[in-house]
Design a protein around this motif. Structure first.
Motif, PDB file in Angstrom:
ATOM      1  N   THR A 277       0.871  -1.152   0.032  1.00  0.00           N
ATOM      2  CA  THR A 277      -0.087   0.124  -0.090  1.00  0.00           C
ATOM      3  C   THR A 277       0.773   1.253   0.052  1.00  0.00           C
ATOM      4  O   THR A 277       0.533   2.176  -0.634  1.00  0.00           O
ATOM      5  N   THR A 278       1.938   1.233   0.796  1.00  0.00           N
ATOM      6  CA  THR A 278       2.869   2.457   0.854  1.00  0.00           C
ATOM      7  C   THR A 278       3.604   2.866  -0.331  1.00  0.00           C
ATOM      8  O   THR A 278       3.743   3.874  -0.817  1.00  0.00           O
ATOM      9  N   GLU A 279       3.742   1.730  -1.246  1.00  0.00           N
ATOM     10  CA  GLU A 279       4.443   1.967  -2.748  1.00  0.00           C
ATOM     11  C   GLU A 279       3.532   2.501  -3.463  1.00  0.00           C
ATOM     12  O   GLU A 279       4.089   3.286  -4.288  1.00  0.00           O
ATOM     13  N   LYS A 280       2.180   2.509  -3.260  1.00  0.00           N
ATOM     14  CA  LYS A 280       1.316   3.293  -4.281  1.00  0.00           C
ATOM     15  C   LYS A 280       0.783   4.543  -3.464  1.00  0.00           C
ATOM     16  O   LYS A 280       0.070   5.274  -4.186  1.00  0.00           O
ATOM     17  N   GLY A 281       1.196   4.733  -2.482  1.00  0.00           N
ATOM     18  CA  GLY A 281       0.712   6.267  -1.758  1.00  0.00           C
ATOM     19  C   GLY A 281       1.595   7.386  -2.280  1.00  0.00           C
ATOM     20  O   GLY A 281       2.654   7.376  -2.827  1.00  0.00           O
ATOM     21  N   THR A 282       0.802   8.511  -1.805  1.00  0.00           N
ATOM     22  CA  THR A 282       1.310   9.687  -2.290  1.00  0.00           C
ATOM     23  C   THR A 282       2.625  10.034  -1.283  1.00  0.00           C
ATOM     24  O   THR A 282       3.457  11.023  -1.734  1.00  0.00           O
ATOM     25  N   ALA A 283       2.497   9.578  -0.286  1.00  0.00           N
ATOM     26  CA  ALA A 283       3.788   9.826   0.657  1.00  0.00           C
ATOM     27  C   ALA A 283       4.911   8.889   0.526  1.00  0.00           C
ATOM     28  O   ALA A 283       5.661   8.754   1.745  1.00  0.00           O
ATOM     29  N   LYS A 284       4.795   8.081  -0.634  1.00  0.00           N
ATOM     30  CA  LYS A 284       5.780   6.917  -0.564  1.00  0.00           C
ATOM     31  C   LYS A 284       7.355   7.349  -0.100  1.00  0.00           C
ATOM     32  O   LYS A 284       8.168   6.530   0.371  1.00  0.00           O
ATOM     33  N   SER A 285       7.627   8.473  -0.678  1.00  0.00           N
ATOM     34  CA  SER A 285       9.170   8.812  -0.518  1.00  0.00           C
ATOM     35  C   SER A 285       9.333   9.254   1.024  1.00  0.00           C
ATOM     36  O   SER A 285      10.548   9.456   1.370  1.00  0.00           O
ATOM     37  N   ASP A 286       8.325   9.434   1.957  1.00  0.00           N
ATOM     38  CA  ASP A 286       8.660  10.031   3.202  1.00  0.00           C
ATOM     39  C   ASP A 286       8.615   8.869   4.181  1.00  0.00           C
ATOM     40  O   ASP A 286       8.931   8.840   5.378  1.00  0.00           O
ATOM     41  N   ILE A 287       8.369   7.615   3.642  1.00  0.00           N
ATOM     42  CA  ILE A 287       8.015   6.516   4.743  1.00  0.00           C
ATOM     43  C   ILE A 287       9.386   5.567   5.016  1.00  0.00           C
ATOM     44  O   ILE A 287      10.044   5.223   3.974  1.00  0.00           O
ATOM     45  N   VAL A 288       9.551   5.333   6.159  1.00  0.00           N
ATOM     46  CA  VAL A 288      10.732   4.573   6.621  1.00  0.00           C
ATOM     47  C   VAL A 288      10.013   3.619   7.533  1.00  0.00           C
ATOM     48  O   VAL A 288       9.083   3.764   8.271  1.00  0.00           O
ATOM     49  N   TYR A 289      10.743   2.353   7.280  1.00  0.00           N
ATOM     50  CA  TYR A 289      10.558   1.192   7.950  1.00  0.00           C
ATOM     51  C   TYR A 289      11.533   0.840   8.992  1.00  0.00           C
ATOM     52  O   TYR A 289      12.616   0.805   8.806  1.00  0.00           O
ATOM     53  N   VAL A 290      11.173   0.618  10.301  1.00  0.00           N
ATOM     54  CA  VAL A 290      11.981   0.348  11.278  1.00  0.00           C
ATOM     55  C   VAL A 290      11.226  -0.643  12.401  1.00  0.00           C
ATOM     56  O   VAL A 290      10.292  -1.064  12.116  1.00  0.00           O
ATOM     57  N   ALA A 291      12.125  -1.064  13.376  1.00  0.00           N
ATOM     58  CA  ALA A 291      11.503  -2.223  14.083  1.00  0.00           C
ATOM     59  C   ALA A 291      10.913  -1.302  15.174  1.00  0.00           C
ATOM     60  O   ALA A 291      10.995  -0.326  15.482  1.00  0.00           O
ATOM     61  N   PRO A 292       9.561  -1.995  15.610  1.00  0.00           N
ATOM     62  CA  PRO A 292       8.586  -1.267  16.409  1.00  0.00           C
ATOM     63  C   PRO A 292       8.983  -1.020  17.719  1.00  0.00           C
ATOM     64  O   PRO A 292       9.914  -1.742  18.354  1.00  0.00           O
TER      65      PRO A 292
END
Lengths: 423, 308
Positions: A277-292
């Motif tokens: 979903t995030t790959e198709k979103g408008t904020a794609k470039s701002d999203i970072v994945y980390v351990a919770p």
């Protein structure tokens, strides 16, 4: 003359029908029915299609009819099909719903098949969940760990660092919840939880906080362990999150993910599937994945493959061939490269996956952490009553939030009701 | 001799003969009767049979379990069942009354001559033409707690200082369901009432006018009595629709929160597909049927004959 002609025509028609009837089985392809909710999932759906294409290539004349059933009505569909004696040959179920089918004796024990092909399941993540009454009745397709995705731009604008603990998480969520247009309604949220997707999903969402508080529904022996100080703390956290306005209310999973993907939410705790979903979103470039920030990360078994016990033996062999194909190291690797999922096989070569899915090492890390701690969404001893149990927990949690009840009292009520459900 | 026998047979099967015409009628309706029996009566028998068995998930063609009253014993002692009965009753009363009030009002309105009457009639019937599931999804968006139109309107008009938790408040959820059902149900009442209104001779109104009857008196003493036959049947049909409706509640609230919108039909579904207690689900279904039959008999039976 007339009578003769009639007889002749009747004989010809009978012969034709018999010929067609006799020939048809030999001419027709063998069709295996495969129903899933993942047919058009980004990545995972493509992986299933690739496995089906490879299987059909290896088995000329055999077709797999891959049909979609919506996740929301999936259990109903499968229950109806099994009850009507028409189950699909390839059985795809969520890991919290196969137990009822297994308990009714409708799933084929897979131990002889594994033994025949010399397949060693040691180290296969989540496979223990597939054991029912001492028999292996399914193969775990997916075991996952939760990650936290955050919107870097929103956190930077609010001047908060990436949270590492529950308290920091709440503070960051409060700082990023905003009414952007001044109409008195929040338009941007700190985090988001799905509370409209049914009891099972509700439980998953609240489990993030429960596990971080050191609580769980049952112990390893299946005893109910709800009335504990840790659970009271976990319930208090859930109540805080839901009452403080940092999360939109009454939303479905897809709505929550879309809000996050479009930059209307700062942080989201979710499984590997959020990436699609995030790959198709408008904020794609701002999203970072980390351990919770909540530890150990929530994780667990997701879905399984199985076969019905009462289909013909030749079909069983074909179904097993398909299951076996998905278990090969090649397909376990493509499960990661195509679907962005963490493959359960210990033999899967996942080197280089991070080139296409940058946060893949985080997914692997949280999966291993959750697996080592034995975290699962389905509590031991309540597998057969999971729906009833999850509905009870959801209702009591809703009562706590709506009527502003003391979490300690709620924990006591849940304990009593859970013991009653277990019987 | 053979000719005599054949002539006799032809006579017997001669369906054109007046004495055989009833046979032709039976033959013609036989396929429909068989079809109804197959799709209504047979499942009904299965459900009744299932309600007397302690069964989790049944299997077609599987062996029956021993006769047991446990499902009914559980049902009558279950708080959940009585709560579902109460919610169903509340919803039936509110939605039926709401639908009749709105439906009758709109029918009276579009029965008058005015410019744009055709468009008004079309608009009145529109909710009925919209597929139920689409209507419910649209209402679900409008009732959304975080971004819904109704919550926003309530704030803008000063009725609330924050968004209304339509789906997570017991009272709000009940009214959200009721409003959606009235919107979906009133066009049927409207159409039926309009048909009834048009069958009332205009002479009656003209005579009443001459006698000096006011608008209210004409409505009370002419319209209502003559509309009662249509309204009575419409009332029963609306009541049965509310009783059995499933999709509106399922999509909008799922029966929650805290079972405040769990009707008997939602309870039947939950017992069958959520808890896999098909025996109990069948028992709820059978009792729902009995309640519906009693309600229909009361409304259409001898006691209510005076209204026709």
């Amino acid at each position: 003359m007339n009578k003769r002609l009639k007889r002749l025509a009747l004989s010809a028609a009978t012969a034709t029908l018999m010929t067609i009837g006799g020939l048809s089985p030999a001419m027709a392809d063998t069709v295996l029915k495969f129903i899933s909710w993942q047919t058009d999932d980004a990545g995972t759906g493509e992986w299933w299609h690739s496995a089906i294409a490879e299987f059909e290539k290896q088995h000329p004349g055999v077709k797999i009819e891959f049909t979609k059933a919506e996740r929301s009505s999936y259990a109903d569909t499968m229950t109806t099909l099994f009850a009507a004696n028409q189950p699909p040959q390839i059985v795809h179920l969520a890991s919290f719903e196969f137990q009822m089918f297994a308990d009714s004796g409708w799933l084929e024990p897979l131990d002889p098949w594994l033994e025949k092909d010399g397949i060693d399941m040691t180290g296969w993540a989540g496979q223990k969940t597939c054991e029912w009454n001492g028999e292996t009745v399914c193969i775990m397709t997916n075991y996952f760990g939760f990650v936290m995705a955050y919107n870097k731009k929103l956190l930077d604008e609010a001047g908060v660092a990436v949270p590492k603990t529950y308290d920091e998480f709440i503070a960051a969520a409060k700082a990023t919840t905003k009414d952007l247009n001044g109409d008195g309604i929040a338009d941007q949220f700190g985090t988001g939880h799905e509370t409209k997707g049914g009891p099972g999903q509700y439980l998953t969402e609240m489990l993030n906080y429960i596990i971080d508080a050191g609580a769980y529904w049952t112990d390893k022996e299946g005893n109910i362990t709800i009335d504990t100080p840790e659970m009271v703390e976990g319930l208090t956290r859930w109540k805080t999150v839901m009452k403080s306005g940092i999360s939109p209310v009454d939303m479905s999973a897809s709505d929550v993910r879309k809000l996050f993907a479009d930059g209307k939410m700062a942080m989201r705790l979710d499984g590997p599937w959020l990436y699609g979903t995030t790959e198709k979103g408008t904020a794609k470039s701002d999203i970072v994945y980390v351990a919770p920030p909540l530890t150990p990360p929530l994780g667990g078994s997701s879905n399984v493959l199985a076969m019905p016990s009462d289909i013909p033996d030749d079909q069983k062999q074909l179904v097993w061939d398909f299951i076996k194909l998905t278990m090969t190291p090649e397909f376990q690797r493509s499960y990661a490269t195509m679907g962005g999922n963490t493959p359960p096989s210990p033999k899967a070569d996942v080197s280089g996956v991070e080139k296409t899915i940058p946060h893949f090492p985080v997914l692997l890390q949280t999966m291993k952490e959750a697996s080592e701690k034995g975290i699962d969404r389905v509590p031991t001893g309540l597998e057969l009553y999971y729906n009833e149990f999850s509905k009870m927990v959801m209702e009591e949690s809703q009562r706590m939030i709506i009527q502003d009840l003391d979490p300690a009292e709620v924990a006591k009520t849940m304990q009593a009701k859970a013991e009653s459900i277990k019987g | 001799m053979t000719d005599t026998v054949q002539a006799g047979r032809r006579k017997f099967f001669d369906l054109a003969r007046p004495s055989r015409q009833h046979l032709l009628g039976y033959i013609l309706i036989a396929p429909a009767v068989l079809m109804v029996a197959a799709i209504i009566v047979w499942p009904l028998i299965l459900a009744i049979d299932l309600s007397f068995q302690q069964v989790k998930i049944p299997r077609l063609g599987g062996a029956s379990r021993p006769f047991s009253l446990s499902n009914y014993t559980w049902l009558f002692s279950s708080q959940e069942f009585w709560l579902a009965c109460w919610v169903t009753l509340k919803l039936v009363v509110v939605v039926t009354a709401g639908s009749v009030a709105v439906g009758l009002s709109t029918a009276l309105l579009v029965n008058n001559r005015f410019k744009g009457r055709t468009a008004a009639r079309l608009g009145m019937a529109l909710p009925w033409a919209v597929p139920e599931i689409i209507a419910v999804v649209i209402f679900a968006w409008m009732f959304d707690t975080s971004f819904g139109l109704f919550g926003w309107l309530a704030i803008q008009l000063g009725f609330a200082d924050q968004m209304i938790p339509w789906v997570s408040s017991s009272t709000a959820a009940f009214w959200a369901v009721a409003i959606t059902m009235v919107w979906k149900g009133f066009p049927f009442v409207s159409i039926m009432c309009l048909a009834g209104l048009q069958s009332i001779p205009s002479d009656y109104y003209a005579a009443a006018k001459v006698d000096g009857a006011s608008v209210f008196q004409r409505f009370r003493w002419i319209t209502m009595p003559l509309l009662m036959p249509v309204l009575g049947v419409t009332l029963v049909l609306t009541l049965l629709w509310v009783f059995r409706d499933f999709s509106i509640i399922k999509v909008l609230t799922g029966g929650g929160p805290l079972r405040s919108t769990q009707t008997l039909s939602i309870m039947t579904y939950d017992q069958a597909f959520q808890y896999h207690n098909f025996g109990r689900a069948a028992a709820v279904g059978v009792l729902t049927l009995v309640i519906c039959i009693i309600a229909s008999l009361l409304m259409l039976g001898r006691r209510s004959k005076s209204i026709y």
